[in-house]
Scaffold this motif. Structure first.
Motif, PDB file in Angstrom:
ATOM      1  N   ALA A 155       1.095  -1.165  -0.125  1.00  0.00           N
ATOM      2  CA  ALA A 155      -0.110  -0.226   0.374  1.00  0.00           C
ATOM      3  C   ALA A 155       1.069   1.277   0.069  1.00  0.00           C
ATOM      4  CB  ALA A 155      -0.896  -0.073   1.564  1.00  0.00           C
ATOM      5  N   VAL A 156       2.117   1.266   0.501  1.00  0.00           N
ATOM      6  CA  VAL A 156       2.626   2.349   0.895  1.00  0.00           C
ATOM      7  C   VAL A 156       3.061   2.462  -0.568  1.00  0.00           C
ATOM      8  CG1 VAL A 156       5.133   3.154   1.707  1.00  0.00           C
ATOM      9  CG2 VAL A 156       3.436   2.465   2.987  1.00  0.00           C
ATOM     10  N   ALA A 157       4.097   1.012  -1.211  1.00  0.00           N
ATOM     11  CA  ALA A 157       3.967   1.924  -2.826  1.00  0.00           C
ATOM     12  C   ALA A 157       3.563   2.203  -3.756  1.00  0.00           C
ATOM     13  CB  ALA A 157       4.943   0.904  -3.215  1.00  0.00           C
ATOM     14  N   ASP A 158       2.199   1.795  -3.494  1.00  0.00           N
ATOM     15  CA  ASP A 158       1.076   1.916  -4.010  1.00  0.00           C
ATOM     16  C   ASP A 158       0.377   3.861  -3.927  1.00  0.00           C
ATOM     17  OD1 ASP A 158       1.455   0.328  -5.305  1.00  0.00           O
ATOM     18  OD2 ASP A 158      -0.420  -1.054  -4.096  1.00  0.00           O
ATOM     19  N   ILE A 184      -9.774   1.421   0.121  1.00  0.00           N
ATOM     20  CA  ILE A 184      -9.735   2.601  -0.281  1.00  0.00           C
ATOM     21  C   ILE A 184      -7.862   3.474  -1.384  1.00  0.00           C
ATOM     22  CG2 ILE A 184      -8.742   5.310   0.532  1.00  0.00           C
ATOM     23  CD1 ILE A 184     -10.402   3.163   3.395  1.00  0.00           C
ATOM     24  N   ILE A 185      -7.132   2.748  -1.399  1.00  0.00           N
ATOM     25  CA  ILE A 185      -6.227   3.033  -2.689  1.00  0.00           C
ATOM     26  C   ILE A 185      -6.542   2.564  -4.123  1.00  0.00           C
ATOM     27  CG2 ILE A 185      -3.840   2.301  -3.308  1.00  0.00           C
ATOM     28  CD1 ILE A 185      -2.758   2.650  -0.447  1.00  0.00           C
ATOM     29  N   ASP A 186      -7.098   1.950  -3.971  1.00  0.00           N
ATOM     30  CA  ASP A 186      -7.366   1.241  -5.041  1.00  0.00           C
ATOM     31  C   ASP A 186      -8.624   2.628  -6.164  1.00  0.00           C
ATOM     32  OD1 ASP A 186      -8.157  -0.587  -7.188  1.00  0.00           O
ATOM     33  OD2 ASP A 186     -10.054  -0.783  -6.962  1.00  0.00           O
ATOM     34  N   ASN A 187      -9.692   2.882  -4.465  1.00  0.00           N
ATOM     35  CA  ASN A 187     -10.775   3.777  -5.150  1.00  0.00           C
ATOM     36  C   ASN A 187      -9.569   4.702  -4.927  1.00  0.00           C
ATOM     37  OD1 ASN A 187     -12.984   2.640  -5.137  1.00  0.00           O
ATOM     38  ND2 ASN A 187     -12.840   2.661  -2.292  1.00  0.00           N
ATOM     39  N   LEU A 188      -9.190   5.626  -4.617  1.00  0.00           N
ATOM     40  CA  LEU A 188      -7.813   6.132  -4.962  1.00  0.00           C
ATOM     41  C   LEU A 188      -7.713   7.191  -6.423  1.00  0.00           C
ATOM     42  CD1 LEU A 188      -7.158   9.327  -4.099  1.00  0.00           C
ATOM     43  CD2 LEU A 188      -5.143   7.718  -3.424  1.00  0.00           C
ATOM     44  N   GLY A 189      -7.616   5.449  -6.951  1.00  0.00           N
ATOM     45  CA  GLY A 189      -6.952   5.738  -8.333  1.00  0.00           C
ATOM     46  C   GLY A 189      -8.368   5.777  -9.097  1.00  0.00           C
TER      47      GLY A 189
END
Length: 512
Positions: free
Chosen positions: A209-212, A433-438
């Motif tokens: 997650a940090v990398a993404d 959440i990170i996928d949604n941010l994309g």
């Protein structure tokens, strides 16, 4: 990197990602095997002496005071793995399982777990053979580590349990091992416990997650700059001297990115001295670096937590070089759970301010001369109206997901494990959440590039031209309505890949 060497020292986040995503080969070096053999010798000595030690000669959890006879201790370890492989739900992604397995190899190789080298080598062999255990999503509470997920991995070592095939199907592990020329492992005392007592699942997810998110935060600055340019915003709030007087490090980086991206733009020059231009832009434009920059600072904190965990021995009990075997609480996932929850909150807010810029770009009363919903023919056509609905729905979902998991302890194991971290749950929802941010950034980039096309013949910045050149073949020019779902999906893939960032940096210079 094509090979990751395991020594009795920490691995790096880059090595975790290389194994998880790029299928780098795992090699356990001689010094790691020696460290494991030395700690195993201590466990063997304890066995010979008949000393009562948790997990070696006793049961587990609430059964810690139950003595187990020597002849049943191997049975105890196998029973532990089978009973703890109790997860349910959809399987975890391959990259998460591979990261988790590598991190368990790393922890065992530190020489504090009392296992034979063959145990770590067995996990490495699964990784090198591209055998991915089927690990269900639900089961871990993040206390005593990720017990159920790691038990599902350990089951495959025993030739039992399930493997996830390349097509996503679930098959029995035994035949898969046989085809790969691998033999099931028979566990000895302490080894089953050492295979499952760790924070490896939540740590692996946090590292990924940090990398993404590191990449997406830079792309959030790109989107903010493009939106600012399309809405005839001001570049003055991003001047470096205005951020030097508030020395928040992430804010300074985001502001520097946006300022750089807005240079050499006819669009920006067109209204620079216009007396009718707003003295101050809306917060979603002017405060972009304050929000994305604060998220960068949270990211730096999460990176520190992950780095410290990579240098940690996470097991229970641990075997010390002086011969002591001591119970610890190092398996408790609180540090990782807090970091994942905090990072999820930050990523949610970055997505939230992005959606506000999209709404402003589409609103004829606030977008400074652009057509309604960026449609050259509004009324018959709806333009990007419903793309903003999609973004709003995702923002709402991310807000729900931002409720912290790490405060939601549920006592287990007859009140022996009476406070749990929920770190696994925190890391799982962070991934969503990170996928949604994309997706949110994809909608903003789509809106901003279409807005800039509608500003022609004014020529936008070099960065905006690079972004428009990449998005244009996917979305086309503003015109009659089209099927938007595949366009948003393709722009999201563009946002998430390093290629677009590289093209923008070629045009505007390096970004932080």
């Amino acid at each position: 990197m094509s090979t990751v060497h395991i020594k009795p020292v920490p691995v790096t986040p880059e090595e975790v990602i290389a194994v998880a995503r790029d299928h780098a080969r795992v090699v356990i070096d001689a010094e790691a095997r020696e460290a494991m053999a030395a700690s195993r010798a201590i466990v063997d000595a304890i066995e010979r002496e008949g000393r009562p030690v948790y997990g070696v000669s006793t049961g587990f959890g609430a059964l810690a005071n139950t003595f187990v006879e020597p002849e049943r201790r191997a049975e105890l370890q196998h029973a532990l793995i089978r009973s703890h492989a109790a997860g349910v739900g959809d399987p975890m992604p391959e990259e998460v399982v591979r990261a988790m397995m590598l991190l368990r190899v790393r922890s065992l190789a530190m020489g504090r777990s009392g296992v034979r080298p063959e145990i770590a080598e067995g996990l490495a062999a699964l990784l090198n053979a591209d055998i991915t255990p089927w690990v269900p999503r639900h089961g871990s509470l993040g206390a005593s580590g990720d017990l159920a997920p790691l038990a599902h991995c350990a089951m495959v070592l025993l030739g039992e349990g399930w493997v996830r095939e390349a097509d996503g199907s679930r098959v029995d592990a035994g035949p898969v091992l046989e085809r790969a020329g691998l033999r099931p492992i028979t566990l000895s005392s302490k080894e089953g416990l050492a295979l499952i007592n760790g924070t490896d699942g939540m740590l692996g997810m946090l590292i990924l997650a940090v990398a993404d998110l590191r990449h997406l935060l830079t792309m959030a600055d790109v989107c903010a700059a493009l939106s600012n340019e399309a809405m005839l915003g001001s570049d003055r709030p991003f001047q470096p001297e205005l951020h030097e007087i508030r020395p928040q490090p992430g804010q300074a980086k985001s502001a520097a990115n946006i300022h750089k991206l807005l240079q050499d733009s006819e669009v920006m020059d067109s209204h620079r001295n216009d007396l009718a231009h707003a003295v101050q832009d809306a917060y979603s434009m002017r405060c972009a670096p304050q929000v994305a920059g604060a998220a960068r600072d949270v990211l730096a904190y999460a990176e520190t937590v992950a780095d410290q965990e990579l240098r940690s021995v996470v097991d229970n009990p641990v075997v010390l070089p002086d011969g002591r075997v001591e119970s610890t609480g190092n398996f408790h996932g609180a540090p990782l759970g807090y970091a994942a929850d905090f990072l999820g909150i930050a990523a949610t807010d970055v997505g939230s301010i992005s959606e506000r810029r999209v709404d402003r770009l589409l609103d004829i009363t606030r977008n400074r001369g652009l057509p309604a919903f960026l449609s050259p023919d509004p009324g018959v056509n709806s333009g990007l109206m419903i793309a903003q609905y999609t973004a709003a729905g995702i923002v709402a979902e991310n807000r729900r997901l931002s409720a912290p998991a790490s405060v939601d302890s549920v006592p287990t194991s007859g009140m022996q494990e009476d406070h749990v971290s929920m770190g696994w749950a925190a890391a799982c929802k962070l991934r969503t959440i990170i996928d949604n941010l994309g997706t949110l950034l994809a909608v903003e980039m789509l809106a901003a590039t279409q807005g800039l096309q509608l500003r022609l013949p004014l020529i936008p910045s070099p960065a905006a031209r690079a972004a428009t050149a990449a998005v244009g073949p996917i979305a086309g020019k503003p015109g009659p309505d089209q099927f938007l779902a595949p366009v948003i999906e393709q722009v999201k893939r563009l946002i998430e890949s390093p290629a677009l960032r590289h093209e923008i940096e070629e045009a505007a210079g390096p970004l932080a």
